[in-house]
Design a protein around this motif. Sequence first.
Motif, PDB file in Angstrom:
ATOM      1  N   ALA A 102       0.856  -1.194   0.000  1.00 13.20           N
ATOM      2  CA  ALA A 102       0.000   0.000   0.000  1.00 13.20           C
ATOM      3  C   ALA A 102       0.887   1.236   0.000  1.00 13.20           C
ATOM      4  CB  ALA A 102      -0.914   0.002   1.218  1.00 13.20           C
ATOM      5  N   ILE A 103       0.557   2.202  -0.859  1.00 16.12           N
ATOM      6  CA  ILE A 103       1.366   3.409  -1.033  1.00 16.12           C
ATOM      7  C   ILE A 103       0.475   4.642  -0.902  1.00 16.12           C
ATOM      8  CG2 ILE A 103       2.892   4.687  -2.596  1.00 16.12           C
ATOM      9  CD1 ILE A 103       3.467   2.012  -4.012  1.00 16.12           C
ATOM     10  N   GLY A 104       0.969   5.657  -0.200  1.00 19.93           N
ATOM     11  CA  GLY A 104       0.276   6.937  -0.109  1.00 19.93           C
ATOM     12  C   GLY A 104       1.190   8.076  -0.521  1.00 19.93           C
ATOM     13  N   SER A 105       0.650   9.054  -1.255  1.00 21.96           N
ATOM     14  CA  SER A 105       1.455  10.188  -1.706  1.00 21.96           C
ATOM     15  C   SER A 105       0.558  11.376  -2.003  1.00 21.96           C
ATOM     16  CB  SER A 105       2.274   9.811  -2.952  1.00 21.96           C
ATOM     17  OG  SER A 105       1.445   9.286  -3.970  1.00 21.96           O
ATOM     18  N   PRO A 149       0.252  -7.497  -5.480  1.00 22.10           N
ATOM     19  CA  PRO A 149      -0.800  -6.499  -5.711  1.00 22.10           C
ATOM     20  C   PRO A 149      -0.502  -5.232  -4.902  1.00 22.10           C
ATOM     21  CG  PRO A 149      -1.758  -8.645  -5.261  1.00 22.10           C
ATOM     22  CD  PRO A 149      -0.289  -8.774  -5.001  1.00 22.10           C
ATOM     23  N   THR A 150      -0.643  -4.089  -5.553  1.00 17.16           N
ATOM     24  CA  THR A 150      -0.267  -2.818  -4.933  1.00 17.16           C
ATOM     25  C   THR A 150      -1.400  -1.812  -5.089  1.00 17.16           C
ATOM     26  OG1 THR A 150       2.084  -3.228  -5.390  1.00 17.16           O
ATOM     27  CG2 THR A 150       1.420  -0.944  -4.974  1.00 17.16           C
ATOM     28  N   LEU A 151      -1.757  -1.149  -3.989  1.00 16.42           N
ATOM     29  CA  LEU A 151      -2.795  -0.120  -3.991  1.00 16.42           C
ATOM     30  C   LEU A 151      -2.157   1.230  -3.697  1.00 16.42           C
ATOM     31  CD1 LEU A 151      -5.621  -1.924  -1.971  1.00 16.42           C
ATOM     32  CD2 LEU A 151      -5.492  -1.602  -4.437  1.00 16.42           C
ATOM     33  N   VAL A 152      -2.602   2.261  -4.420  1.00 17.25           N
ATOM     34  CA  VAL A 152      -2.021   3.596  -4.282  1.00 17.25           C
ATOM     35  C   VAL A 152      -3.128   4.623  -4.087  1.00 17.25           C
ATOM     36  CG1 VAL A 152      -0.645   5.400  -5.392  1.00 17.25           C
ATOM     37  CG2 VAL A 152      -0.095   2.985  -5.795  1.00 17.25           C
ATOM     38  N   VAL A 153      -2.989   5.455  -3.053  1.00 19.36           N
ATOM     39  CA  VAL A 153      -3.789   6.674  -2.932  1.00 19.36           C
ATOM     40  C   VAL A 153      -2.856   7.852  -3.168  1.00 19.36           C
ATOM     41  CG1 VAL A 153      -5.076   8.199  -1.389  1.00 19.36           C
ATOM     42  CG2 VAL A 153      -5.567   5.751  -1.406  1.00 19.36           C
ATOM     43  N   GLN A 154      -3.056   8.534  -4.296  1.00 21.41           N
ATOM     44  CA  GLN A 154      -2.341   9.758  -4.645  1.00 21.41           C
ATOM     45  C   GLN A 154      -3.370  10.875  -4.661  1.00 21.41           C
ATOM     46  OE1 GLN A 154       0.778  11.103  -5.618  1.00 21.41           O
ATOM     47  NE2 GLN A 154      -0.326  13.007  -5.993  1.00 21.41           N
ATOM     48  N   HIS A 155      -3.140  11.928  -3.894  1.00 23.43           N
ATOM     49  CA  HIS A 155      -4.069  13.051  -3.883  1.00 23.43           C
ATOM     50  C   HIS A 155      -4.009  13.767  -5.222  1.00 23.43           C
ATOM     51  CE1 HIS A 155      -3.391  13.249   0.762  1.00 23.43           C
ATOM     52  NE2 HIS A 155      -4.240  12.291   0.420  1.00 23.43           N
ATOM     53  N   ILE A 156      -5.074  13.646  -6.016  1.00 30.20           N
ATOM     54  CA  ILE A 156      -5.091  14.245  -7.352  1.00 30.20           C
ATOM     55  C   ILE A 156      -6.530  14.418  -7.804  1.00 30.20           C
ATOM     56  CG2 ILE A 156      -5.039  12.050  -8.625  1.00 30.20           C
ATOM     57  CD1 ILE A 156      -3.029  13.394 -10.553  1.00 30.20           C
ATOM     58  N   SER A 157      -6.757  15.372  -8.677  1.00 28.12           N
ATOM     59  CA  SER A 157      -8.088  15.570  -9.238  1.00 28.12           C
ATOM     60  C   SER A 157      -8.522  14.338 -10.027  1.00 28.12           C
ATOM     61  CB  SER A 157      -8.082  16.794 -10.163  1.00 28.12           C
ATOM     62  OG  SER A 157      -9.224  16.805 -10.990  1.00 28.12           O
ATOM     63  N   PRO A 158      -9.796  13.935  -9.901  1.00 29.66           N
ATOM     64  CA  PRO A 158     -10.256  12.776 -10.677  1.00 29.66           C
ATOM     65  C   PRO A 158     -10.126  12.981 -12.182  1.00 29.66           C
ATOM     66  CG  PRO A 158     -12.114  13.941  -9.667  1.00 29.66           C
ATOM     67  CD  PRO A 158     -10.861  14.487  -9.043  1.00 29.66           C
ATOM     68  N   ARG A 159     -10.088  14.228 -12.627  1.00 28.22           N
ATOM     69  CA  ARG A 159      -9.935  14.499 -14.060  1.00 28.22           C
ATOM     70  C   ARG A 159      -8.602  13.980 -14.585  1.00 28.22           C
ATOM     71  NH1 ARG A 159     -11.055  20.453 -16.226  1.00 28.22           N
ATOM     72  NH2 ARG A 159     -13.139  19.763 -15.674  1.00 28.22           N
ATOM     73  N   PHE A 160      -7.592  13.968 -13.725  1.00 25.21           N
ATOM     74  CA  PHE A 160      -6.251  13.598 -14.173  1.00 25.21           C
ATOM     75  C   PHE A 160      -5.826  12.210 -13.719  1.00 25.21           C
ATOM     76  CE2 PHE A 160      -6.163  18.301 -13.722  1.00 25.21           C
ATOM     77  CZ  PHE A 160      -6.062  18.603 -15.072  1.00 25.21           C
ATOM     78  N   ALA A 161      -6.615  11.555 -12.879  1.00 29.44           N
ATOM     79  CA  ALA A 161      -6.191  10.269 -12.312  1.00 29.44           C
ATOM     80  C   ALA A 161      -5.953   9.226 -13.393  1.00 29.44           C
ATOM     81  CB  ALA A 161      -7.219   9.776 -11.293  1.00 29.44           C
ATOM     82  N   GLY A 162      -6.868   9.125 -14.350  1.00 28.58           N
ATOM     83  CA  GLY A 162      -6.706   8.142 -15.411  1.00 28.58           C
ATOM     84  C   GLY A 162      -5.476   8.395 -16.247  1.00 28.58           C
ATOM     85  N   LEU A 181       4.978   5.472   2.567  1.00 30.41           N
ATOM     86  CA  LEU A 181       4.437   6.829   2.604  1.00 30.41           C
ATOM     87  C   LEU A 181       5.439   7.777   1.962  1.00 30.41           C
ATOM     88  CD1 LEU A 181       1.979   8.438   3.535  1.00 30.41           C
ATOM     89  CD2 LEU A 181       3.141   8.838   5.710  1.00 30.41           C
ATOM     90  N   LEU A 182       4.967   8.473   0.922  1.00 36.28           N
ATOM     91  CA  LEU A 182       5.820   9.337   0.118  1.00 36.28           C
ATOM     92  C   LEU A 182       5.530  10.810   0.375  1.00 36.28           C
ATOM     93  CD1 LEU A 182       5.583   7.397  -3.287  1.00 36.28           C
ATOM     94  CD2 LEU A 182       7.265   7.095  -1.442  1.00 36.28           C
ATOM     95  N   THR A 183       6.168  11.646  -0.391  1.00 36.80           N
ATOM     96  CA  THR A 183       6.083  13.093  -0.299  1.00 36.80           C
ATOM     97  C   THR A 183       4.647  13.606  -0.233  1.00 36.80           C
ATOM     98  OG1 THR A 183       6.631  15.146  -1.488  1.00 36.80           O
ATOM     99  CG2 THR A 183       6.262  13.197  -2.829  1.00 36.80           C
ATOM    100  N   GLY A 184       4.419  14.670   0.528  1.00 33.41           N
ATOM    101  CA  GLY A 184       3.095  15.279   0.599  1.00 33.41           C
ATOM    102  C   GLY A 184       2.949  16.213   1.781  1.00 33.41           C
ATOM    103  N   MET A 185       2.049  17.188   1.641  1.00 36.22           N
ATOM    104  CA  MET A 185       1.758  18.117   2.734  1.00 36.22           C
ATOM    105  C   MET A 185       0.795  17.489   3.732  1.00 36.22           C
ATOM    106  SD  MET A 185       1.362  21.755   0.766  1.00 36.22           S
ATOM    107  CE  MET A 185       2.694  22.402  -0.255  1.00 36.22           C
ATOM    108  N   GLY A 186       0.859  17.982   4.961  1.00 34.20           N
ATOM    109  CA  GLY A 186      -0.084  17.529   5.974  1.00 34.20           C
ATOM    110  C   GLY A 186       0.377  16.255   6.648  1.00 34.20           C
ATOM    111  N   ALA A 187      -0.603  15.463   7.109  1.00 39.27           N
ATOM    112  CA  ALA A 187      -0.284  14.264   7.894  1.00 39.27           C
ATOM    113  C   ALA A 187      -1.084  13.049   7.461  1.00 39.27           C
ATOM    114  CB  ALA A 187      -0.521  14.555   9.376  1.00 39.27           C
ATOM    115  N   ASP A 188      -1.782  13.119   6.317  1.00 36.85           N
ATOM    116  CA  ASP A 188      -2.565  11.967   5.885  1.00 36.85           C
ATOM    117  C   ASP A 188      -1.653  10.758   5.708  1.00 36.85           C
ATOM    118  OD1 ASP A 188      -4.718  10.431   5.039  1.00 36.85           O
ATOM    119  OD2 ASP A 188      -4.595  11.116   2.968  1.00 36.85           O
ATOM    120  N   GLY A 189      -2.032   9.635   6.287  1.00 43.54           N
ATOM    121  CA  GLY A 189      -1.251   8.414   6.180  1.00 43.54           C
ATOM    122  C   GLY A 189      -0.414   8.096   7.399  1.00 43.54           C
TER     123      GLY A 189
END
Length: 340
Positions: A158-161, A182-195, A277-285
Amino acid sequence: MIRVVVVEDSPTMRAILKTRLEREGDITVVGAAANAAEGRQMIRELDPDVITLDVEMPGMNGLDFLEKIMQLRPTPVIIVSGSTQKGTDTTARALALGAVDCYAKNESSGGLPMEDMGRLAGLIREAAKVQFPTRAPSTQRVATEARSSLSERPRLIAIGSSTGGVEALQVLLGGFPVDCPPTLVVQHISPRFAGAVAKTLDQHCPPRILLAEPDLPLKAGHVYIAPGDDRHLTVGGSMSYHARLRRGEPVSGHLPSVDMLFHSVAETVGAHAVGILLTGMGADGAQGLLAMAQRGAHTICQDEATCTVFGMPRAAISLGAAGVVAPIDHIARHAFSKAA
């Protein structure tokens, strides 16, 4: 006062961007360039805090210009993207090259939204916090290992960024084997650009990379990215796993939330998982990674020297959630090194 250079080939767009940003009071547009050549000169002379960049320009395109900026004079860049599929694909590639975030033009008109509720100004403020430290060669960076409990090939990763995460994911997943767990990723991004981000990563990394779908069985050699809409990505199952996408409220300020993913992995996979847990602002994850560590999972945080923003990893490290702290180009090795 946050100083911005706008690089945009349309005079109308330049005027709108300048007006929209300067009405905020804490942002000033110190230069507005019509192309990369003008932009390069303004950036050199004016030394802005943030650059907004249109990627579809005559002459040198935005991607080539962005690459030169990040190589020669790293500066936070917000991509102002077209609404076409070509525009979203190009934006995804720009994020992989190091752009901090993206701001979408209107879907129907191709212009800027009539009213964005201060979203662009918010992106500018967040980008202004980004620092690009001088990075030592990776051979001079040594991972700090506090503990490591992984003794077999992980069943799931599991990966967060967040901010800077697309660039980091390209490096990280580029080091994954083609038959990775199997790998799951949550990247904070607009749904318009996720695909488009998933498509870009898929073109440059060994595993198959795609958007997660509800109740999709998770397979080895596949990486599943959260669609970025109003659904949390979690994992379900026991010995065989499936993706879960469920609507809900923001957690740790985000929807989807890294904490939600990590907590579900801690509950479902336990010690047989790896959390990154990768780069990002705040404390999510941070809390979720701690939960994974407490269940015996192998936990890894990106180090400060290679983070665009060290907020999320710093929060996890301060909780004692990181078993390993490593530069981005070493993390794949650490994820699999104990899995003999």
